[in-house]
Every structure is written in C-alpha cells, then in structure tokens.
Design a protein around this motif. Structure first.
Motif, PDB file in Angstrom:
ATOM      1  N   THR A 157       0.809  -1.219   0.000  1.00 24.84           N
ATOM      2  CA  THR A 157       0.000   0.000   0.000  1.00 24.84           C
ATOM      3  C   THR A 157       0.842   1.269   0.000  1.00 24.84           C
ATOM      4  O   THR A 157       0.516   2.236  -0.696  1.00 24.84           O
ATOM      5  CB  THR A 157      -0.943   0.025   1.217  1.00 24.84           C
ATOM      6  OG1 THR A 157      -0.165  -0.093   2.426  1.00 24.84           O
ATOM      7  CG2 THR A 157      -1.944  -1.115   1.169  1.00 24.84           C
ATOM      8  N   MET A 162      -1.737   1.332  -4.207  1.00 17.48           N
ATOM      9  CA  MET A 162      -2.921   0.515  -4.432  1.00 17.48           C
ATOM     10  C   MET A 162      -3.643   0.974  -5.690  1.00 17.48           C
ATOM     11  O   MET A 162      -3.665   2.158  -6.009  1.00 17.48           O
ATOM     12  CB  MET A 162      -3.869   0.623  -3.234  1.00 17.48           C
ATOM     13  CG  MET A 162      -3.288   0.069  -1.944  1.00 17.48           C
ATOM     14  SD  MET A 162      -3.004  -1.710  -2.030  1.00 17.48           S
ATOM     15  CE  MET A 162      -4.693  -2.314  -2.081  1.00 17.48           C
ATOM     16  N   GLN A 299      -0.327   4.983  -0.742  1.00 17.09           N
ATOM     17  CA  GLN A 299      -1.258   5.392   0.310  1.00 17.09           C
ATOM     18  C   GLN A 299      -0.485   5.786   1.568  1.00 17.09           C
ATOM     19  O   GLN A 299       0.648   5.343   1.779  1.00 17.09           O
ATOM     20  CB  GLN A 299      -2.208   4.237   0.628  1.00 17.09           C
ATOM     21  CG  GLN A 299      -2.938   3.695  -0.573  1.00 17.09           C
ATOM     22  CD  GLN A 299      -3.884   4.692  -1.190  1.00 17.09           C
ATOM     23  OE1 GLN A 299      -4.636   5.374  -0.490  1.00 17.09           O
ATOM     24  NE2 GLN A 299      -3.847   4.804  -2.511  1.00 17.09           N
ATOM     25  N   ALA A 307      -6.583  -1.483   5.916  1.00 16.19           N
ATOM     26  CA  ALA A 307      -6.525  -2.468   4.835  1.00 16.19           C
ATOM     27  C   ALA A 307      -6.384  -3.878   5.396  1.00 16.19           C
ATOM     28  O   ALA A 307      -7.016  -4.825   4.910  1.00 16.19           O
ATOM     29  CB  ALA A 307      -5.360  -2.148   3.895  1.00 16.19           C
TER      30      ALA A 307
END
Length: 459
Positions: A157, A162, A299, A307
C-alpha cells in the motif's frame, strides 16, 4: 520463457510459505525459551528428519513432509492425579489396563511426555507456567503471522501503491445503455449504441479519454476524488452543472447534464451494494457515461491497518463458514458447477496464482512483485485467523484451555474449594484427532480442486 516464469512464481511462493511457517514457530519458540520452558525440537515439516543440528537444549531441523512445522515443549500434558490414595502425588500413572480407548490414548500421551523429562526439568514444564504466559506462548505463532501480513500489506500500500480510481477519464460512452443490456450489445457496431438510446452526457459535453476532470459544480476535484465525484454526479440528475477538465495541459470549461437512469447502488467506498442473495441493488441516479483510469497510488501509512482489517474481516467470514465452503468447492471439483472465486483455496492454489502472475506478459515487473507481496500478506493473515480457531490442535484451542483453567481456578477460589489444578488437555486427544483428520480431509479436497478446477484471478 513463460513456463520458467511460472515455475519461478511457484518457487517464490513455496519459499514464502516455508518462511511463514518457520517464523510462526519462532513466535512460539522465543517466549517459550524466555519463560524457561525446555524446547527439545524446532522442526519445519513432519515425518523423517532430513537435516538437523543441536544448539543448547533444542534440535533445529527440517523433516520430509513440508506441510507445516512445530516446536515440542516439555510438560504440555499434566500428569494424571492418583486420586483416592492417601498421600498421593501428581506423579504420572502408567496403567496396565484402561477403562476405555479414550482413557488409554490420554495415558499413552502422558507416558510419552513423561519419557522426555530429564533431571532439572521440574520447573521447566509448560503446564506449570502461569496462564498468561501459556497464552503468550500459544498466541506468539499467530501474532507472528499477523505481523508478517501487516508488513506485506504495508509494503504494497505504501511502497507500490494501491489500484485507485482517478479523476482522469479512461473511456467515454457515446450513449446511455440501459442497465442489464451492457453485455448484450456489440461494441463494434456503432459503438454498441442503438437509435433509441439517449446520448452520453460526457461525450456530448466534449469529454474524451485522457482528460482530467478538475472541478464539478464549482468544487475542485482531486486526482483521487473519483468516488466523491461519482456521488456528486449521481445527485444532480437532470441538472445542468458546470465542469472543468484539463487536456494536454490546457484547462477547458463546459457544462454537463447527468442523465437520470437506473444504476447499481454504491457505498461511500465506491463498492457495489448487494442484497442478502448477492443480487446488485439499483437506484435511479444521475449518469454521464464515462470510466475512470485506474493507477497505482501510494497510500499513507495510516491506511495500512484499515486495509489489514478489511482482509481480516473477509478471511474470518470464510473461516466461520469453512466446512460449508469446502463442501461447495468439493461439489464444484466433482461436477460442472462453477467454483466460487472468493472461496477457500489451498497452498497449491496460492502457488498456482503466483505462477500465473509471474508468467503474464501484460503485467509489469513492479506489479508482479507487488502481487507477490500481496499474496504473501494474504496468506499470513489467513494463517493468523485459522490458527485462532478454538479447537485443538490449533493454537486457539490451547488458549481456550488455558482460559478455562483460569476461570475454573477462580471459581474454586471464590467458593473456597480445593485448587482443581491444570486442565488435562490429554483428555481432549480424541477430539483433537477428529479435528486433525477433518483438517486433512478439507485440505485434500481443496488441493484436488486447485488442481482440476483452479481459481484464476484473471478470469
């Protein structure tokens, strides 16, 4: 070349599974040694020992069947109490006869455990530890898998990014196709449009693939604001709304009137909402007929735990319904019934997916590496949840046994009764064997299904 890449992907996953198992056992080993328990063996695999070495009290090695791992700890089974005899102790009892097969199984397990004892082990027995220390030892393995999962998800991420819908237009529809007719239209004939179809508002407003929307209804639109933009469009059905977009570095202004039509209901995360039967829910909203370009966007680190939480929720739902889901997989494997792509898979299936990813020419190297990290993370999150099932021989079963012992001792103390002593998990061996056999059967079904009717993430 594709075959070699496929094999490479499978080998990467084999190594990842082995490392994950090894670290799981390290999660048990470290606190066990820290709390003074003697650990005679740390082994990866089962069956015949292929290679090992000894350091201190522990033999470390690999065994022939690479389907798991274990550490052996002294004193896992407490001795039976010699009840009914004056002055009796808690020494192990070796019976010449037994009251039944189950009792004999328990006695044999205690006898085998007693044979491992050495002089000086009296205060190094697992069952003599305080309950909280035993729980820490048993949770050490699953927690290690969870930490690996968090690290892998974090790498994907934050490091690779992502897949995220952006405000850049990827496709523009020349007409509004009624819901449910999308798959029946031939896109090669008049772009899939019929004379009776309403014109696509985005196309009519001058939007084309590659344009980046910068504002809607006077409000700025950021690069990752596709979901808020979609919600705003849906709320302005039949209204003429100002819109700005950027094309080749030049900003343009236009107006657009979202067409009111039936579309799938989506939540705040941009996901389609379904009812209890899995059917998509629909609602009449504004629609302009364009698609978003998906890009890998890094992210913030604050997004990692949410997540992981999402994956934990999904895996837990599968585990809670595991027997039924495995039965459905078995039915699909032995019939023409379709296999649920979101159902459970074995390590063979995970390896096959890894091989497919590695061999695909359409995927870049960075995306392949990110996918491998994602698979490893998902595997460890699944191991975390699975090992917490409150049944022996899984770690969760040992935790429940320790908690039960704590409650039983608390109740005895509360009512001023004699200390009932440690819970004798040897008495649970029959159930343990039943659970173990059940796990092996489910594993065999999944492996067979992953060979004859594998799940493919690419359709």
């Amino acid at each position: 070349m594709s075959i070699l890449l496929f094999i490479l992907g499978v080998l990467v996953m084999v190594v990842a599974v082995g490392v994950s198992i090894g670290l799981h056992e390290v999660g048990h080993l470290i606190p066990a040694k820290r709390f003074g328990v003697r650990v005679p063996q740390y082994m990866i695999g089962f069956g015949k020992t292929l290679w090992s070495f000894k350091r201190g009290d522990t033999e470390y090695g690999f065994k022939a069947i690479p389907l798991g791992g274990y550490i052996s700890m002294i004193g896992m089974y407490p001795p039976a109490k010699n009840k009914g005899v004056v002055g009796a102790t808690d020494a192990p009892i070796l019976r010449k006869s037994s009251t039944g097969m189950f009792q004999q199984m328990a006695d044999e397990a205690r006898h085998a455990a007693a044979e491992q004892l050495q002089p000086g082990d009296e205060n190094r027995l697992f069952y003599k530890l305080p309950v909280y220390k035993r729980i820490i030892i048993m949770l050490g393995g699953p927690v290690m898998n969870l930490l690996i999962g968090i690290v892998m998800v974090g790498i994907v991420t934050v490091g690779f990014g992502m897949p995220t819908q952006t405000s850049t237009v990827d496709e523009v529809y020349q007409c509004v196709v009624p819901l449910g007719q999308e798959t029946t239209r031939d896109a090669s004939v008049n772009n899939g449009c019929l004379p009776s179809d309403a014109p696509g508002p985005a196309y009519a407003a001058g939007l084309r693939p590659g344009d980046t929307i910068t504002s809607f209804d006077g409000k700025p639109v950021g690069n990752t604001d596709w979901v808020p933009l979609t919600q705003a469009i849906r709320g302005h059905a039949g209204e003429s709304v100002p819109l700005t977009f950027e094309r080749d570095g030049v900003e343009h202004s236009t107006s657009i009137t979202p067409y009111k039509t039936e579309r799938p209901l989506i939540n705040d995360q941009g996901q389609v909402v379904t009812d209890a039967s899995g059917k998509r829910e629909t609602v009449e909203v504004g629609f302009i007929g364009m698609g978003s370009k998906v890009e890998n966007i890094s992210q913030p680190i604050s997004s990692v735990l949410p997540a992981v939480g999402t994956q934990l929720k999904g895996v837990t739902a599968v585990v809670l319904d595991l027997p039924a889901r495995v039965a459905a997989v078995g039915k699909a494997a032995f019939s023409d019934a379709p296999r649920d792509p979101n159902g459970p898979i074995s390590v063979v299936g995970v390896g096959r997916i890894a091989g497919e990813i590695s061999a695909m020419d359409q995927i870049g190297v960075a995306d392949k590496v990110a996918s491998m990290f994602s698979l490893i993370g998902g595997l460890n999150i699944a191991l975390f949840v699975f090992n917490l099932i409150p049944l022996l021989p899984l770690d969760g079963g040992h935790v429940v046994g320790a908690l039960f012992e704590s409650v039983r001792r608390f109740v005895a103390k509360l009512f001023k009764r004699p200390d009932p002593g440690p819970v004798d998990i040897a008495k649970m061996l029959p159930l343990t064997y039943v659970v173990a056999v059940g796990m092996m059967v489910m594993g065999a079904v999944l492996i067979y299904a992953d060979i004859v009717k594998p799940v493919s993430i690419f359709g």
